[in-house]
Design a protein around this motif. Structure first.
Motif, PDB file in Angstrom:
ATOM      1  N   LYS A  10       0.431  -1.164  -0.097  1.00 62.39           N
ATOM      2  CA  LYS A  10      -0.244  -0.383   0.046  1.00 62.39           C
ATOM      3  C   LYS A  10       1.252   1.721   0.026  1.00 62.39           C
ATOM      4  CE  LYS A  10      -3.852   2.430   0.509  1.00 62.39           C
ATOM      5  NZ  LYS A  10      -4.777   2.606  -0.666  1.00 62.39           N
ATOM      6  N   TYR A  12       0.624   5.396   0.185  1.00 66.55           N
ATOM      7  CA  TYR A  12      -0.437   6.583  -0.476  1.00 66.55           C
ATOM      8  C   TYR A  12      -0.155   7.515  -1.212  1.00 66.55           C
ATOM      9  CZ  TYR A  12      -2.065   4.324   4.481  1.00 66.55           C
ATOM     10  OH  TYR A  12      -2.558   3.815   4.921  1.00 66.55           O
ATOM     11  N   SER A  43      -1.501   1.340   9.037  1.00 64.82           N
ATOM     12  CA  SER A  43      -2.593   0.467   7.334  1.00 64.82           C
ATOM     13  C   SER A  43      -2.251  -0.201   7.566  1.00 64.82           C
ATOM     14  CB  SER A  43      -1.008   1.248   6.952  1.00 64.82           C
ATOM     15  OG  SER A  43      -0.313   2.423   6.694  1.00 64.82           O
ATOM     16  N   ARG A  46      -5.655  -1.416   9.434  1.00 69.61           N
ATOM     17  CA  ARG A  46      -6.849  -0.808   8.694  1.00 69.61           C
ATOM     18  C   ARG A  46      -7.488  -1.610   7.074  1.00 69.61           C
ATOM     19  NH1 ARG A  46      -4.437   4.536  10.096  1.00 69.61           N
ATOM     20  NH2 ARG A  46      -3.347   4.583   7.688  1.00 69.61           N
ATOM     21  N   THR A  47      -6.600  -2.217   6.805  1.00 72.57           N
ATOM     22  CA  THR A  47      -6.322  -3.009   5.544  1.00 72.57           C
ATOM     23  C   THR A  47      -7.027  -4.212   6.325  1.00 72.57           C
ATOM     24  OG1 THR A  47      -4.065  -1.506   4.471  1.00 72.57           O
ATOM     25  CG2 THR A  47      -5.590  -4.116   3.035  1.00 72.57           C
ATOM     26  N   GLN A  52      -9.658   0.717   4.221  1.00 70.91           N
ATOM     27  CA  GLN A  52      -8.874   0.911   3.177  1.00 70.91           C
ATOM     28  C   GLN A  52      -8.314  -0.760   2.163  1.00 70.91           C
ATOM     29  OE1 GLN A  52      -5.616   2.863   4.808  1.00 70.91           O
ATOM     30  NE2 GLN A  52      -4.179   1.515   4.305  1.00 70.91           N
TER      31      GLN A  52
END
Length: 290
Positions: A10, A12, A43, A46-47, A52
């Motif tokens: 990931k 951003y 991160s 959240r994934t 996300q």
């Protein structure tokens, strides 16, 4: 039950690469994800929690393709983010009843039983009629665990849950997590080494979006056996010591002197004494190798 993460990446829009081809498998029990602020822990959380999407990679949990079937994962997920939010002026019991309705528990008798159970698990029974907005930090975190347990989740994610708690609140909160950790897959994300050492059977060290080390705390400490050395120095000697040796940590003692710990396969010199490896040493060695 097992969570399997493969080749997860990931980046951003600002160019920060939060996850870098990350691979990880996590089974039932308490799993510690240890790393400094900005390492990519939130991160990753959240994934996994479907908040996300990654740029590439796959996540599978108990037969669920998480990235393709987000609703199926959400039904078995309990998530406590780092900032849980602002609470209305409602009692814990009323607010949990409301959350239970949102999670599809329509029967009033069933909701009452579930709410009572999660209040008992999180040691909030005596505060059930108090407004959650007036709870202490530790009580709010325990309430956060109570609300995520309402749907009897198989996968539980807690992100930096003890940050800002006083020692007594932290101890109570960790006891709650310890209680629920035996029958669930629990991912405990933190930058506090002691939390992982006290709570988790397995762990990984994350930095720069990569897994630097994956083991149990005891195995990780054993790998440094015979390689950790300590020495007491004056404050003004620190800079020279850091220039000469791989200093892992330095802490003041009661005499206002510094105890430095270094990693070396051999005794640096006769002024250093052998020290028993600690998980904090493992953490700093991993970060310095990165």
């Amino acid at each position: 039950m097992k969570l399997k993460i493969q080749n997860l990446s990931k980046t951003y829009k600002n160019g920060v690469k939060a996850l870098d081809n990350l691979n990880l498998e996590i089974g039932t029990g308490m799993f510690g994800l240890l790393g400094p602020n900005g390492a990519g822990k939130s991160s990753l959380m959240r994934t996994i929690a479907t908040l996300q999407k990654p740029d590439s990679g796959s996540i599978e949990f108990d037969g669920i393709n998480v990235l393709q079937d987000q609703d199926a994962l959400r039904k078995v997920l309990g998530y406590l983010p780092q900032d849980f939010g602002v609470y209305p002026n409602m009692s814990a019991e009323s607010l949990l009843d409301y959350f239970a309705r949102l999670k599809g528990v329509g029967n009033a008798k069933e909701r009452k039983a579930i709410v009572s159970k999660v209040l008992e698990i999180t040691n909030l029974e005596e505060a059930r009629y108090k407004s959650v907005s007036g709870y202490s930090g530790g009580m709010k975190q325990r309430f956060g665990i109570a609300q995520l347990l309402l749907n009897d989740p198989k996968l539980i994610i807690v992100d930096e849950p003890t940050a800002g708690l006083d020692p007594a609140e932290r101890h109570r909160f960790l006891n709650v997590l310890r209680e629920i950790g035996t029958n669930h897959v629990v991912i405990f994300s933190t930058h506090i080494v002691d939390d992982v050492n006290e709570l988790c059977h397995e762990m990984a060290i994350l930095n720069g979006g990569k897994i630097l080390q994956r083991s149990t705390p005891k195995e990780a400490e054993a790998q440094l056996e015979g390689k950790i050395w300590s020495k007491v120095i004056e404050r003004e000697e620190l800079e020279a010591t850091e220039a000469k040796y791989q200093v892992l940590s330095s802490k003041y003692n009661q005499e206002n002197k510094l105890t430095v710990r270094i990693c070396s396969s051999e005794q640096p010199d006769s002024s250093f004494e052998a020290a028993k490896p600690q998980l904090e040493d493992v953490y700093f060695v991993a970060l310095k190798k990165d």
